[in-house]
Design an enzyme around this catalytic site. Structure first.
Site, short mmCIF file in Angstrom:
data_model
loop_
_atom_site.label_atom_id
_atom_site.label_comp_id
_atom_site.label_asym_id
_atom_site.label_seq_id
_atom_site.Cartn_x
_atom_site.Cartn_y
_atom_site.Cartn_z
CE LYS A 16 -3.29 2.75 0.64
NZ LYS A 16 -3.77 3.20 -0.74
CB ILE A 52 -7.82 5.01 -0.11
CG1 ILE A 52 -8.38 4.05 -1.11
CG2 ILE A 52 -7.34 4.36 1.08
CD1 ILE A 52 -9.64 3.29 -0.47
CB CYS A 81 1.19 12.30 -3.69
SG CYS A 81 1.22 10.66 -3.37
CE LYS A 119 0.42 2.86 -9.72
NZ LYS A 119 0.17 2.05 -8.80
CB THR A 171 -6.56 5.65 -10.38
OG1 THR A 171 -6.08 6.94 -9.44
CG2 THR A 171 -6.77 4.29 -9.51
N GLY A 183 -6.53 -2.40 -15.33
CA GLY A 183 -7.85 -3.20 -15.72
C GLY A 183 -7.30 -4.65 -16.12
#
Ligand SMILES: Cc1cc2nc3c(=O)[nH]c(=O)nc-3n(C[C@H](O)[C@H](O)[C@H](O)COP(=O)(O)O)c2cc1C
Length: 300
Positions: A45, A71, A129, A164, A192, A243
């Site tokens: 996570k 989240i 972020c 990422k 996402t 996906g």
């Protein structure tokens, strides 16, 4: 005899299937459902320097072909991870990627420094972020901003560094090239997509932050296109995410150029999905007479 091993930044994975950050906890949450050691790797996570409680209100919401999440990076902080979670992971024979987030460059640097002396195998730097100091703009939108943070983190990071990427980047190919130039050992994409949902009865957005992140099968064709374009434009390994629901999806990403794949939302539907995909890849290779993953990587 087929060989499913892949190597990324001198780290060997027994197969190309990795559980994606935020969808597999710290591994032990899935320990009772499957033998974790069969996975190629696990991404933790998203970890931040300090513990975070996450967002209030609705955090997960289903939509056609996918899910929206907000989240808010709930996590135990780097120290909590090292103390409470790492010992389970390091006893499993699988590659550990520590996914690291932050709201300032200083936070990223301190977090990575703390992880340098642990047993994790790789850092996956989540640059999606919001940058609190620069007014909330995510680090992963503008290539120049991303290049700055990646080169600063590279300067202190002793582990292989995977960056990422966000699909919300202004130009994902340029973003990838800037991260490569800044010293990334590999790239993973995508995170996402910025998205939203409205509750028509309350006439309010579903999420307190209005926007949320979209994942799942509905994003696959776009993620695949991005992985294809980025793989052609850089000389470092790319990990495909977005996906993936079965072995055929995974093989598409590999044929588009990915060295490995990550499985995210699919874990919520079928906790065995990663193992099913590993089995499916092995069967496909046997049936098609493919001896190694390399033979099909980037054939498109
Ligand atoms: C509930 C949830 C939490 C997530 N948390 C993180 C996170 O902490 N760090 C991160 O880099 N990505 C996070 N992601 C993004 C996934 O790792 C993955 O990039 C994305 O969901 C796309 O893959 P998928 O379509 O297979 O889910 C999260 C995704 C979901 C659904």
């Amino acid at each position: 005899m087929i060989d499913t091993r892949v190597e990324i930044a001198q780290v060997e994975f027994k197969n190309p299937v990795i559980a994606a950050s935020g969808t597999f906890g710290f591994g032990k949450e899935y320990g009772e459902y499957l033998p974790i050691s069969k996975l190629g790797g696990i991404c933790t996570k998203g970890l931040t320097l300090n513990k975070r409680e996450g967002n209030k209100g609705i955090r997960i919401y289903e939509t056609t072909g996918g899910i929206l999440n907000s989240i808010g990076l709930q996590n135990p902080g780097i120290d909590g991870f090292i103390k409470e979670e790492l010992s389970f992971m390091e006893n499993e024979d699988t590659v550990i990627l520590a996914n690291v987030g932050g709201s300032t460059i200083e936070e990223y640097i301190k977090a990575v420094e703390k992880l340098n002396d642990t047993s994790i195998d790789m850092i996956e730097l989540n640059i999606s972020c919001p940058n609190v100091k620069e007014g909330g703009m995510a680090f992963g939108i503008k290539s120049e901003v991303a290049e700055g943070i990646v080169s600063k983190v590279r300067g202190v990071c002793k582990k292989p560094l995977i960056v990422k990427l966000s699909p919300n980047a202004e130009d994902i190919v340029h973003m990838a090239q800037c991260c490569e130039r800044a010293g990334a050992d590999g790239l993973s994409l995508v995170n996402t997509f910025s998205a939203m949902a409205i509750d028509i009865y309350s006439k309010k957005p579903v999420f307190n932050n209005i926007l949320a992140g979209l994942s799942g099968p509905c994003i696959k064709p776009i993620a695949l296109r991005m992985v294809y374009e980025v793989s052609k434009a850089v000389n470092i390994p790319v990990i495909g995410i977005g996906g993936i629901m079965d072995y055929k999806d995974a093989i598409e990403f590999i044929m588009a150029g990915a060295y490995a794949v990550q499985i995210g939302s699919g874990n919520f539907i079928n906790p065995h999905i990663c193992l099913d995909i590993i089995d499916g890849i092995e069967r496909f290779m046997e049936e098609e007479g493919i001896k190694s993953i390399e033979e099909i990587r980037g054939v498109i």
